[in-house]
Scaffold this active site. Sequence first.
Site, PDB file in Angstrom:
ATOM      1  CE1 TYR A  74      -3.243   3.001   1.045  1.00 44.24           C
ATOM      2  CE2 TYR A  74      -1.622   3.430   2.766  1.00 44.24           C
ATOM      3  CZ  TYR A  74      -2.719   3.827   2.028  1.00 44.24           C
ATOM      4  OH  TYR A  74      -3.300   5.048   2.258  1.00 44.24           O
ATOM      5  CB  ALA A 148       7.158  -2.402   2.055  1.00 42.68           C
ATOM      6  CB  CYS A 179       4.967  -8.098   1.842  1.00 41.38           C
ATOM      7  SG  CYS A 179       5.370  -6.346   1.692  1.00 41.38           S
TER       8      CYS A 179
END
Length: 218
Positions: A74, A148, A179
């Site tokens: 996201y 991330a 993920c």
Amino acid sequence: MTEWITAPGLTDYQEALAFMEARAAAIAAGEAGELVWLVEHPPLYTAGTSAKAADLLEARFPVHAVGRGGQYTYHGPGQRVVYVMLDLNRRGRDVRAFVKALENWVIDALAEFNLRGEIRDGRVGVWIARPDKAPLPDGSMREDKIAAIGVKLRRWVSFHGIAINVEPDLNHYAGIVPCGISGHGVTSLVDMGLPVGMDDLDLALRRSFARNFPPLAG
């Protein structure tokens, strides 16, 4: 010397992709220098090359299929996206070492706020141990992802990069399995009780960059 640019406001994702691809091509051609580009995006999901359809639980926001490594993630306001266009022809053609350096860079930046980021085998990104939360069903400690990482290389020049949660709406992650990892959650600097703004993180990233990516000679 690596150039740094901070984009104002929210950056359209497709425009960001086009800019990164053009800059990476220019770097590979010797027509431009390295760049770290700091942006925020409007709410959206991206699907990397390993994304599984089942991990898109609800398409609450636009979904972009992209060529970076990784699965679903996201992006949105309150999250610092760090696009790294670096020349691995000059820094060493070692993808694993490059991803490790990205992780260590984030860990160094978080340490400036007395927050211990950790890495885990088989789970790319940076994690925060949560002893304050109930353990997992197997008794192991819960961990939340704070950053991330997903990159792509073309002619050994990187693009895409890192997403670090400062103060995004964490409920927006409910539309995906982030993920591809279930059982663990997501967190942010503010969620961890730290009064940290985007500018604070940007300064920490700048200070810790050279420790992990030394200046290129010449």
